[in-house]
Design an enzyme around this catalytic site. Structure first.
Site, PDB file in Angstrom:
ATOM      1  N   PHE A  24       0.862  -1.176   0.000  1.00 48.82           N
ATOM      2  CA  PHE A  24       0.000   0.000   0.000  1.00 48.82           C
ATOM      3  C   PHE A  24       0.898   1.224   0.000  1.00 48.82           C
ATOM      4  O   PHE A  24       1.969   1.225   0.603  1.00 48.82           O
ATOM      5  CB  PHE A  24      -0.987   0.031   1.165  1.00 48.82           C
ATOM      6  CG  PHE A  24      -1.902   1.217   1.033  1.00 48.82           C
ATOM      7  CD1 PHE A  24      -2.848   1.256   0.017  1.00 48.82           C
ATOM      8  CD2 PHE A  24      -1.753   2.329   1.835  1.00 48.82           C
ATOM      9  CE1 PHE A  24      -3.633   2.381  -0.173  1.00 48.82           C
ATOM     10  CE2 PHE A  24      -2.540   3.456   1.653  1.00 48.82           C
ATOM     11  CZ  PHE A  24      -3.486   3.481   0.632  1.00 48.82           C
ATOM     12  N   LYS A  60     -11.783   4.841   7.733  1.00 45.95           N
ATOM     13  CA  LYS A  60     -12.462   3.885   6.840  1.00 45.95           C
ATOM     14  C   LYS A  60     -13.591   3.193   7.604  1.00 45.95           C
ATOM     15  O   LYS A  60     -14.657   3.754   7.776  1.00 45.95           O
ATOM     16  CB  LYS A  60     -11.444   2.869   6.296  1.00 45.95           C
ATOM     17  CG  LYS A  60     -10.597   3.399   5.140  1.00 45.95           C
ATOM     18  CD  LYS A  60      -9.417   4.170   5.566  1.00 45.95           C
ATOM     19  CE  LYS A  60      -8.451   4.445   4.440  1.00 45.95           C
ATOM     20  NZ  LYS A  60      -7.360   5.325   4.856  1.00 45.95           N
TER      21      LYS A  60
HETATM   22  N1  PM9 Z   1      -6.098   4.857   2.125  1.00 46.60           N
HETATM   23  C1  PM9 Z   1      -7.325   5.391   0.185  1.00 46.60           C
HETATM   24  O1  PM9 Z   1      -7.907   6.228  -0.507  1.00 46.60           O
HETATM   25  C2  PM9 Z   1      -6.425   7.253   1.633  1.00 46.60           C
HETATM   26  C3  PM9 Z   1      -5.469   7.989   0.816  1.00 46.60           C
HETATM   27  S1  PM9 Z   1      -4.515   7.165  -0.423  1.00 46.60           S
HETATM   28  C4  PM9 Z   1      -2.958   7.132   0.274  1.00 46.60           C
HETATM   29  O2  PM9 Z   1      -7.371   4.180  -0.071  1.00 46.60           O
HETATM   30  C5  PM9 Z   1      -4.656   1.366   3.995  1.00 46.60           C
HETATM   31  C6  PM9 Z   1      -5.040   0.011   3.564  1.00 46.60           C
HETATM   32  C7  PM9 Z   1      -5.253   2.477   3.445  1.00 46.60           C
HETATM   33  C8  PM9 Z   1      -4.830   3.789   3.842  1.00 46.60           C
HETATM   34  C9  PM9 Z   1      -5.356   4.945   3.228  1.00 46.60           C
HETATM   35  C10 PM9 Z   1      -3.832   3.883   4.845  1.00 46.60           C
HETATM   36  C11 PM9 Z   1      -3.364   5.218   5.328  1.00 46.60           C
HETATM   37  C12 PM9 Z   1      -3.267   2.758   5.347  1.00 46.60           C
HETATM   38  N2  PM9 Z   1      -3.687   1.527   4.923  1.00 46.60           N
HETATM   39  O3  PM9 Z   1      -5.004   7.835   4.946  1.00 46.60           O
HETATM   40  O4  PM9 Z   1      -3.200   7.911   6.613  1.00 46.60           O
HETATM   41  O5  PM9 Z   1      -6.201   2.311   2.529  1.00 46.60           O
HETATM   42  O6  PM9 Z   1      -5.512   7.488   7.369  1.00 46.60           O
HETATM   43  O7  PM9 Z   1      -4.331   5.758   6.140  1.00 46.60           O
HETATM   44  C13 PM9 Z   1      -6.592   5.810   1.362  1.00 46.60           C
HETATM   45  P1  PM9 Z   1      -4.525   7.346   6.261  1.00 46.60           P
END
Ligand code: PM9
Length: 470
Positions: free
Chosen positions: A124, A258
């Site tokens: 990721f 999420k």
């Molecule tokens: N995920 C997504 O849109 C937000 C921004 S894209 C970098 O999918 C996982 C599995 C995620 C994730 C964020 C994070 C980081 C960690 N693990 O956005 O910092 O899908 O709260 O979490 C995005 P934060």
């Protein structure tokens, strides 16, 4: 038209949406350097960029926010959050952070040293960035089926145990600080890992003295899929399955934006008190005191209530059903998708949609721009732009999955919005032959380039180029 079960909530407050003309969208796209990440949200009609922090909170969450304890130290709201994480996720030690990547930063700093190797079930973006910034090398040990969009495997998030074992043999267990297990796997299209597989990962890792750390951002969605698809767990509640997932791990990094329906927040949870102590030493440097970690007391209240709501079966069922509803419409129209439809998103296989656009002209970025131009629907690019460059060679990484991710925020959009999205995606798909060239970088940031990069059409006759738009 497929029937769709009614949502288990009703709408109490509304936010007007702004529609735009094609000409306005063209101007907005140009101003954004053809990067949907740089669009102003007021220029977006239906925003499927992410399900992160974009969810609608419940009346209970808003009410709880009023009770937030904003004390700098020892806030009551922290202890409520700690109790909720202990109850629903089962981890003893909680270190609050401002969002998921705050937890990833602290975790990577306490565990990863230069020369370390970190296996995981697909990369990721933010997770790998922090692993690499601390001198680690990420190794993808997901099953091969996860890289094949059309494959219908029910647990495409599973770890290939042979790949994991080979890595342990090759580099030695002492240079593997932890195994990173995501549930569900975002970059594979929200695909789940089975409990049977996670049990074996845990056994294998622990046999070698290696801890397992969960990316818990969408673990509730994973628990739902386990209940649906893994016979042994059919009669268990989603809450019970979530506890079982966590029981097979030694800690978790969580983006509460999420599953937990919060607009901001996160946490790191650990079982080992010594590691937790190290994490608390760092949280005060990078996030805030160990009883707020970058969050307001009201944010911690919203997360505590959101955690309890997230495992309510009617909530999680409606969420997954809505994603499946959109997926079914696109599948029926013949769009190439990541199959089966995942937990948080419907992902269009952009490489299959635009076979004449070379990978170095970013088919997914191009298709996402075309979709925005058509209807104002904003998707996310999850392909080579997101994958970035190899830090050692400087070369672009070209993952097999080159996806446009239609990411559904929780409790935000209705069935009619999904219909509109489907109509637009199908319309763009029907006109795909017009897109035979893509986009090239005009500005490329070093870190997480997909957020702030700027592009230009690779060819002057591209349907995205200003002169071509009526
Ligand atoms: N995920 C997504 O849109 C937000 C921004 S894209 C970098 O999918 C996982 C599995 C995620 C994730 C964020 C994070 C980081 C960690 N693990 O956005 O910092 O899908 O709260 O979490 C995005 P934060």
């Amino acid at each position: 038209m497929p029937r769709h079960p009614a949502e288990p909530w009703r709408i109490k407050m509304v936010e007007p949406l702004r529609t735009t003309t094609r000409r306005q969208r063209q101007q907005a796209l140009q101003a954004a350097g053809y990067n949907i990440s740089l669009l102003r949200s007021e220029d977006v009609y239906i925003d499927l960029y992410t399900d992160s922090g974009t969810n609608a909170m419940s009346d209970r969450q808003w009410a709880a926010m009023m009770t937030g304890d904003e004390a700098y130290a020892g806030a009551r709201s922290f202890y409520r959050l700690e109790a909720a994480v202990r109850e629903y996720y089962g981890y003893e030690h909680l270190i609050p952070t401002h969002q998921g990547r705050g937890a990833e930063n602290i975790l990577s700093r306490i565990l990863i040293r230069p020369g370390h190797h970190v296996p995981g079930n697909m990369y990721f973006t933010t997770t790998r960035a922090h692993q690499e910034l601390n001198g680690g090398t990420f190794h993808d040990v997901i099953i091969d089926e996860a890289h094949d969009p059309a494959c219908e495997h029910p647990f495409k998030g599973n770890v290939d145990l042979a790949k994991l074992e080979r890595l342990i043999d090759d580099v030695g267990p002492r240079s593997i600080p932890y195994v990173c297990v995501a549930a569900t796997v975002n970059m594979a299209g929200g695909q789940p890992i089975s409990l049977a597989n996670l049990t074996r990962v845990h056994e294998l890792a622990h046999r070698h003295g290696i801890p397992v750390i969960l990316d818990a951002a969408r673990a509730v969605e994973n628990a739902w899929f386990i209940k649906q698809r893994e016979k042994a767990w059919r009669e268990h509640s989603v809450a019970a399955v979530l506890r079982e997932i966590c029981a097979r791990t030694d800690g978790a990094a969580m983006s509460a934006k999420k599953d937990s329906y919060a607009n901001i927040g996160g946490w790191l949870a650990l079982r080992d008190p010594h590691l937790a102590e190290q994490a608390r030493n760092l949280v005060v440097l990078y996030e805030g005191l160990h009883t707020y970690g970058g969050m307001a007391g009201r944010d911690m209240e919203a997360i505590s209530v959101g955690i309890a709501e997230s495992v309510q079966e009617e909530n999680i069922k409606a969420r997954i059903d809505q994603v499946a509803y959109l997926g079914q419409q696109l599948a029926d129209a013949g769009l190439p998708l990541v199959r089966p439809t995942g937990g948080h998103a419907v992902c269009i296989d952009a490489a299959a949609t635009l076979p004449r656009v070379p990978r170095e002209q970013f088919p997914a970025q191009t298709l996402a721009a075309a979709l925005y131009l058509d209807s104002g629907v904003r998707a996310a690019e999850r392909g080579a732009v997101s994958a970035g460059r190899d830090r050692a060679t400087g070369e672009n990484r070209y993952p097999r999955l080159e996806l446009v991710r239609l990411t559904i925020p929780r409790r935000v959009y209705t069935q009619s919005h999904m219909d509109l999205v489907a109509d637009s995606a199908i319309r763009v798909h029907k006109q795909r032959d017009r897109l035979d060239s893509g986009l090239v970088f005009v500005h490329e940031p070093e870190n997480l380039r997909f957020f702030q990069a700027r592009f230009a059409p690779a060819a002057p006759d591209s349907p995205l180029a200003p002169a071509q738009i009526s």
